[in-house]
Design a protein around this motif. Structure first.
Motif, PDB file in Angstrom:
ATOM      1  N   PRO A   1      19.407  47.131  24.746  1.00  0.00           N
ATOM      2  CA  PRO A   1      18.858  47.828  25.917  1.00  0.00           C
ATOM      3  C   PRO A   1      19.577  47.402  27.203  1.00  0.00           C
ATOM      4  CG  PRO A   1      17.316  46.190  25.091  1.00  0.00           C
ATOM      5  CD  PRO A   1      18.420  46.284  24.097  1.00  0.00           C
ATOM      6  N   GLN A   2      19.862  48.371  28.037  1.00  0.00           N
ATOM      7  CA  GLN A   2      20.616  48.107  29.267  1.00  0.00           C
ATOM      8  C   GLN A   2      19.759  48.135  30.524  1.00  0.00           C
ATOM      9  OE1 GLN A   2      24.014  47.264  29.258  1.00  0.00           O
ATOM     10  NE2 GLN A   2      23.469  47.072  27.099  1.00  0.00           N
ATOM     11  N   THR A   3      18.535  48.613  30.403  1.00  0.00           N
ATOM     12  CA  THR A   3      17.652  48.664  31.572  1.00  0.00           C
ATOM     13  C   THR A   3      16.336  47.984  31.230  1.00  0.00           C
ATOM     14  OG1 THR A   3      16.588  50.746  30.972  1.00  0.00           O
ATOM     15  CG2 THR A   3      18.639  50.889  32.270  1.00  0.00           C
ATOM     16  N   ARG A   4      15.623  47.614  32.264  1.00  0.00           N
ATOM     17  CA  ARG A   4      14.315  46.994  32.064  1.00  0.00           C
ATOM     18  C   ARG A   4      13.354  47.965  31.366  1.00  0.00           C
ATOM     19  NH1 ARG A   4      10.594  43.817  36.432  1.00  0.00           N
ATOM     20  NH2 ARG A   4       8.737  43.738  35.130  1.00  0.00           N
ATOM     21  N   ASP A   5      13.380  49.225  31.777  1.00  0.00           N
ATOM     22  CA  ASP A   5      12.503  50.225  31.147  1.00  0.00           C
ATOM     23  C   ASP A   5      12.797  50.364  29.657  1.00  0.00           C
ATOM     24  OD1 ASP A   5      11.127  50.784  33.488  1.00  0.00           O
ATOM     25  OD2 ASP A   5      12.385  52.513  33.997  1.00  0.00           O
ATOM     26  N   HIS A   6      14.074  50.387  29.316  1.00  0.00           N
ATOM     27  CA  HIS A   6      14.467  50.492  27.904  1.00  0.00           C
ATOM     28  C   HIS A   6      13.977  49.267  27.128  1.00  0.00           C
ATOM     29  CE1 HIS A   6      18.037  51.180  24.890  1.00  0.00           C
ATOM     30  NE2 HIS A   6      16.862  51.286  24.313  1.00  0.00           N
ATOM     31  N   LEU A   7      14.156  48.096  27.711  1.00  0.00           N
ATOM     32  CA  LEU A   7      13.695  46.855  27.088  1.00  0.00           C
ATOM     33  C   LEU A   7      12.183  46.882  26.883  1.00  0.00           C
ATOM     34  CD1 LEU A   7      14.245  43.959  26.080  1.00  0.00           C
ATOM     35  CD2 LEU A   7      14.008  43.210  28.461  1.00  0.00           C
ATOM     36  N   GLU A   8      11.444  47.258  27.920  1.00  0.00           N
ATOM     37  CA  GLU A   8       9.986  47.322  27.812  1.00  0.00           C
ATOM     38  C   GLU A   8       9.551  48.343  26.761  1.00  0.00           C
ATOM     39  OE1 GLU A   8       8.520  48.010  31.770  1.00  0.00           O
ATOM     40  OE2 GLU A   8       8.964  45.963  32.401  1.00  0.00           O
ATOM     41  N   ASP A   9      10.215  49.495  26.721  1.00  0.00           N
ATOM     42  CA  ASP A   9       9.902  50.501  25.704  1.00  0.00           C
ATOM     43  C   ASP A   9      10.135  49.954  24.303  1.00  0.00           C
ATOM     44  OD1 ASP A   9       9.216  52.331  27.656  1.00  0.00           O
ATOM     45  OD2 ASP A   9      11.135  53.401  27.578  1.00  0.00           O
ATOM     46  N   ASN A  10      11.241  49.252  24.121  1.00  0.00           N
ATOM     47  CA  ASN A  10      11.534  48.651  22.818  1.00  0.00           C
ATOM     48  C   ASN A  10      10.461  47.636  22.421  1.00  0.00           C
ATOM     49  OD1 ASN A  10      13.852  50.170  22.605  1.00  0.00           O
ATOM     50  ND2 ASN A  10      15.261  48.433  22.663  1.00  0.00           N
ATOM     51  N   ILE A  11      10.066  46.792  23.359  1.00  0.00           N
ATOM     52  CA  ILE A  11       9.051  45.777  23.073  1.00  0.00           C
ATOM     53  C   ILE A  11       7.752  46.446  22.639  1.00  0.00           C
ATOM     54  CG2 ILE A  11       7.576  43.990  24.088  1.00  0.00           C
ATOM     55  CD1 ILE A  11      10.049  43.252  25.872  1.00  0.00           C
ATOM     56  N   ARG A  12       7.327  47.441  23.403  1.00  0.00           N
ATOM     57  CA  ARG A  12       6.076  48.145  23.062  1.00  0.00           C
ATOM     58  C   ARG A  12       6.174  48.818  21.687  1.00  0.00           C
ATOM     59  NH1 ARG A  12       6.471  49.376  28.639  1.00  0.00           N
ATOM     60  NH2 ARG A  12       4.830  48.336  29.791  1.00  0.00           N
ATOM     61  N   ARG A  13       7.293  49.472  21.423  1.00  0.00           N
ATOM     62  CA  ARG A  13       7.475  50.184  20.160  1.00  0.00           C
ATOM     63  C   ARG A  13       7.477  49.219  18.977  1.00  0.00           C
ATOM     64  NH1 ARG A  13      11.869  50.353  17.633  1.00  0.00           N
ATOM     65  NH2 ARG A  13      13.160  50.021  19.468  1.00  0.00           N
ATOM     66  N   VAL A  14       8.233  48.138  19.101  1.00  0.00           N
ATOM     67  CA  VAL A  14       8.342  47.175  18.000  1.00  0.00           C
ATOM     68  C   VAL A  14       6.988  46.529  17.718  1.00  0.00           C
ATOM     69  CG1 VAL A  14       9.360  44.958  17.327  1.00  0.00           C
ATOM     70  CG2 VAL A  14      10.810  46.757  18.286  1.00  0.00           C
ATOM     71  N   ILE A  15       6.294  46.111  18.757  1.00  0.00           N
ATOM     72  CA  ILE A  15       4.993  45.469  18.557  1.00  0.00           C
ATOM     73  C   ILE A  15       3.990  46.447  17.960  1.00  0.00           C
ATOM     74  CG2 ILE A  15       3.014  44.463  19.786  1.00  0.00           C
ATOM     75  CD1 ILE A  15       5.090  42.947  21.490  1.00  0.00           C
ATOM     76  N   ALA A  16       4.015  47.687  18.425  1.00  0.00           N
ATOM     77  CA  ALA A  16       3.092  48.699  17.894  1.00  0.00           C
ATOM     78  C   ALA A  16       3.355  48.993  16.417  1.00  0.00           C
ATOM     79  CB  ALA A  16       3.198  49.985  18.706  1.00  0.00           C
TER      80      ALA A  16
END
Length: 117
Positions: A81-96
């Motif tokens: 991920p190159q942006t904070r939003d992308h990183l946060e989206d990845n974290i939410r998706r993976v945890i979910a």
């Protein structure tokens, strides 16, 4: 933080037999901090400088650091991920998407390690 947040929060719960694992961070190892934690937890303080000498972030006591976060981190950063939003989206998706069975097995393994400790 220990004096004004942590201890008052603990005192609001029934945690008479709680052990405290100190993380070993340099700023947390000031003598005054260790003395305060020893007063609060006595021989239930697990710390590099406390009565129970145990390595900080031990995989025996903190499997979230060693297994679960490693698993989550590998998936979160898989597409770099190159942006904070992308990183946060990845974290939410993976945890979910963590499967309940994986967490149950994780908890089962962790509690069995606690029996050895």
């Amino acid at each position: 933080m220990v004096t004004y947040f942590f201890i008052p929060e603990l005192n609001s719960h029934d945690v008479q037999e709680l052990c405290f694992e100190h993380n070993g961070a340099t700023y947390d190892t000031a003598r005054a901090t260790i003395d305060l934690l020893e007063d609060m937890f006595g021989d239930r303080l697990i710390s590099l400088f406390g009565p129970v000498n145990w390595p900080p972030r031990s995989c025996d006591l903190t499997p979230l650091d060693h297994f679960l976060w490693g698993y989550v981190k590998s998936l979160v950063y898989a597409d770099k991920p190159q942006t904070r939003d992308h990183l946060e989206d990845n974290i939410r998706r993976v945890i979910a998407n963590i499967q309940r069975q994986m967490l149950e097995k994780f908890i089962e393994n962790w509690t069995s390690r606690l029996d050895y400790i």
